[in-house]
Design a protein around this motif. Structure first.
Motif, mmCIF file in Angstrom:
data_model
loop_
_atom_site.group_PDB
_atom_site.id
_atom_site.type_symbol
_atom_site.label_atom_id
_atom_site.label_comp_id
_atom_site.label_asym_id
_atom_site.label_seq_id
_atom_site.Cartn_x
_atom_site.Cartn_y
_atom_site.Cartn_z
ATOM 1 N N ASP A 39 0.813 -1.209 0.000
ATOM 2 C CA ASP A 39 0.000 0.000 0.000
ATOM 3 C C ASP A 39 0.851 1.265 0.000
ATOM 4 N N ASP A 40 2.052 1.201 0.548
ATOM 5 C CA ASP A 40 2.890 2.392 0.632
ATOM 6 C C ASP A 40 3.428 2.831 -0.730
ATOM 7 N N PHE A 41 3.771 1.895 -1.600
ATOM 8 C CA PHE A 41 4.423 2.262 -2.854
ATOM 9 C C PHE A 41 3.446 2.876 -3.848
ATOM 10 N N LEU A 42 2.282 2.309 -3.999
ATOM 11 C CA LEU A 42 1.324 2.789 -4.991
ATOM 12 C C LEU A 42 0.358 3.823 -4.429
ATOM 13 N N SER A 43 0.763 4.506 -3.382
ATOM 14 C CA SER A 43 -0.119 5.516 -2.793
ATOM 15 C C SER A 43 0.080 6.868 -3.466
ATOM 16 N N THR A 44 -0.912 7.721 -3.351
ATOM 17 C CA THR A 44 -0.840 9.062 -3.924
ATOM 18 C C THR A 44 0.259 9.874 -3.255
ATOM 19 N N GLY A 45 0.400 9.724 -1.959
ATOM 20 C CA GLY A 45 1.442 10.455 -1.238
ATOM 21 C C GLY A 45 2.837 10.118 -1.727
ATOM 22 N N ASN A 46 3.073 8.847 -2.041
ATOM 23 C CA ASN A 46 4.383 8.444 -2.539
ATOM 24 C C ASN A 46 4.660 9.054 -3.904
ATOM 25 N N PHE A 47 3.655 9.087 -4.784
ATOM 26 C CA PHE A 47 3.861 9.698 -6.094
ATOM 27 C C PHE A 47 4.116 11.193 -5.975
ATOM 28 N N LEU A 51 7.491 13.034 -7.333
ATOM 29 C CA LEU A 51 7.440 14.197 -8.224
ATOM 30 C C LEU A 51 8.131 15.410 -7.606
ATOM 31 N N THR A 52 7.976 15.587 -6.297
ATOM 32 C CA THR A 52 8.628 16.704 -5.618
ATOM 33 C C THR A 52 10.145 16.560 -5.663
ATOM 34 N N HIS A 53 10.642 15.359 -5.414
ATOM 35 C CA HIS A 53 12.086 15.148 -5.395
ATOM 36 C C HIS A 53 12.694 15.202 -6.788
ATOM 37 N N SER A 54 11.939 14.838 -7.800
ATOM 38 C CA SER A 54 12.495 14.861 -9.154
ATOM 39 C C SER A 54 12.340 16.217 -9.832
ATOM 40 N N SER A 55 11.656 17.154 -9.211
ATOM 41 C CA SER A 55 11.453 18.456 -9.851
ATOM 42 C C SER A 55 12.757 19.247 -9.966
ATOM 43 N N ILE A 56 13.676 19.079 -9.034
ATOM 44 C CA ILE A 56 14.962 19.784 -9.100
ATOM 45 C C ILE A 56 15.769 19.292 -10.295
ATOM 46 N N VAL A 57 15.814 17.984 -10.479
ATOM 47 C CA VAL A 57 16.548 17.421 -11.609
ATOM 48 C C VAL A 57 15.867 17.801 -12.927
#
Length: 90
Positions: A39-47, A51-57
């Motif tokens: 449940d943790d991986f496919l959750s909306t919070g995880n996505f 997305l937040t962490h990849s926005s810098i790159v």
């Protein structure tokens, strides 16, 4: 080269990155299911976190793309990103 092979190659040029992304999501969702935290991986919070962490790159990649299109190649972007990250951590 056969015409059917050209069609497959053309299709894979456009669909390949999306298929790769789907395979990565499938592999990690299966691994987390095996571990018991499915449940943790496919959750909306995880996505949202991904997305937040990849926005810098993504912002750096967009900037480098524009720089390379205009003809100037600047390889100091990685240095500037790491310097700003260290300064912000202080």
């Amino acid at each position: 080269m056969q015409p059917s092979m050209n069609r497959v190659r053309s299709w894979m040029t456009y669909a390949g990155p999306f298929l790769g992304l789907a395979m990565v999501i499938l592999v990690f969702s299966l691994l987390t299911r095996w571990k018991g935290t499915f449940d943790d991986f496919l959750s909306t919070g995880n996505f949202i976190v991904i997305l937040t962490h990849s926005s810098i790159v993504a912002a750096a990649g967009l900037g480098m793309t524009i720089i390379m299109i205009t003809g100037g190649i600047d390889l100091s972007v990685g240095y500037v990103i790491s310097l700003v990250t260290v300064v912000m951590m202080l």
